[in-house]
Design an enzyme around this catalytic site. Structure first.
Site, PDB file in Angstrom:
ATOM      1  CE  LYS A 157      19.420   3.791  10.306  1.00  0.00           C
ATOM      2  NZ  LYS A 157      19.167   4.055  11.625  1.00  0.00           N
ATOM      3  CE1 TYR A 212      22.544   2.850  12.415  1.00  0.00           C
ATOM      4  CE2 TYR A 212      22.585   0.473  11.650  1.00  0.00           C
ATOM      5  CZ  TYR A 212      21.918   1.499  12.289  1.00  0.00           C
ATOM      6  OH  TYR A 212      20.696   1.250  13.101  1.00  0.00           O
ATOM      7  N   GLY A 238      18.306   9.083  11.767  1.00  0.00           N
ATOM      8  CA  GLY A 238      17.571   7.895  12.586  1.00  0.00           C
ATOM      9  C   GLY A 238      17.243   8.066  13.536  1.00  0.00           C
ATOM     10  CG  ASP A 296      12.304   6.793  13.822  1.00  0.00           C
ATOM     11  OD1 ASP A 296      13.451   6.985  13.379  1.00  0.00           O
ATOM     12  OD2 ASP A 296      11.569   5.926  13.755  1.00  0.00           O
ATOM     13  CB  SER A 318      11.986   1.044  14.238  1.00  0.00           C
ATOM     14  OG  SER A 318      12.223   2.090  15.278  1.00  0.00           O
ATOM     15  CB  THR A 368      14.409  -2.321  13.356  1.00  0.00           C
ATOM     16  OG1 THR A 368      14.378  -1.066  14.187  1.00  0.00           O
ATOM     17  CG2 THR A 368      12.957  -2.787  13.872  1.00  0.00           C
TER      18      THR A 368
END
Length: 269
Positions: free
Chosen positions: A133, A103, A159, A161, A178, A12
């Site tokens: 992540k 990540y 991650g 959401d 985000s 983001t």
């Protein structure tokens, strides 16, 4: 759990669209502004260039980051676990006292090496490895990671959401995403409900977050549109995205704002 930290120069934040100096400046500013306010400021230092990633790792360590994160190279891609770990190890070794996080975001990198496989024996090669992540919908992979690595006490931050509640149910430790930039309070309430546990209430929050995300996804929802939502919710101008991304349309902003305002949250009944 609550919002207690952030990841800088990630997706983001358009980290990969910034040059090295810009990424350093952002890292420094966030660490300055977050001092005594945030428990964790993790700096994403991934890059296509190994040398640049190492430079950013050294810088993050020097300015006091509480962790660094690296995504997989996504042009010339690693094709197996050993190739990926070799790259990650070369970056992690430049910040030998800083916790290291992988990540994992295969929808963007197209690197689909399962995290379960990656974690086997990883601390032998990356002693600072502390977690992942996990930005993928493969909850089976996440569940196997959590099930097999409890003794390692790795941290798994989810991650995707719209699926956070599902990830929490199988043992995720928290989230980075985000949506929390503009619905952070609502997601905190969901976390509180989950912890009670009041699963019916937690589901209400998750379903309503999903209702908004489902609506904007059909309109075309990416980083530029996320920045637009963050701007009208916070009142803080987020600025334009970098090419090849372009600004969200006025039509999108009008529709997204109306949709968000139409949602009746449990705490506002």
């Amino acid at each position: 759990m609550s919002i207690c930290g952030l990841l800088v120069n990630g997706t983001t934040g358009e980290g990969l669209s910034l040059n090295v100096q810009e990424r350093k400046q952002l890292a420094e500013e966030w660490l300055c502004q977050g001092k005594d306010k945030l428990d964790h400021v993790i700096i994403h230092v991934g890059a296509l260039s190994l040398a640049e990633s190492q430079e950013l790792a050294r810088h993050a360590a020097a300015v006091g980051a509480t962790g660094i994160a690296v995504l997989a190279p996504f042009f010339f891609k690693p094709t197996n676990k050993d190739e990926l770990i070799a790259f990650l190890q070369k970056v992690a070794s430049e910040a030998p006292a800083v916790p290291f996080y992988y990540y994992h975001i295969p929808p963007l990198t197209a690197v689909k090496i399962r995290v379960e496989e990656l974690l086997d024996g990883i601390t032998e090669q990356i002693p600072t490895f502390r977690g992942v992540k996990f930005s993928d919908t493969d909850l089976l992979d996440l569940a196997q990671c959590i099930n097999k690595n409890e003794r390692e006490q790795f941290t798994f931050l989810y991650g995707v959401d719209e699926q956070l509640l599902s990830a929490l149910a199988i043992g995720a430790d928290g989230a980075v995403g985000s949506t929390y930039n503009y619905l952070g309070q609502k997601n905190n309430l969901m976390l509180q409900a989950f912890a009670k546990p009041d699963l019916a209430l937690a589901r209400k929050y998750q379903f309503l977050t999903g209702e908004f995300l489902n609506f904007v996804t059909k309109l075309g929802f990416g980083v530029a549109q996320t920045k637009a939502v963050m701007t009208f919710v916070s009142g803080i101008p987020m600025g334009p995205p970098r090419l090849p991304l372009v600004d969200a349309s006025e039509e999108f902003i009008i529709k997204a704002k109306a949709k968000l305002e139409s949602i009746v949250w449990p705490d506002s009944d």
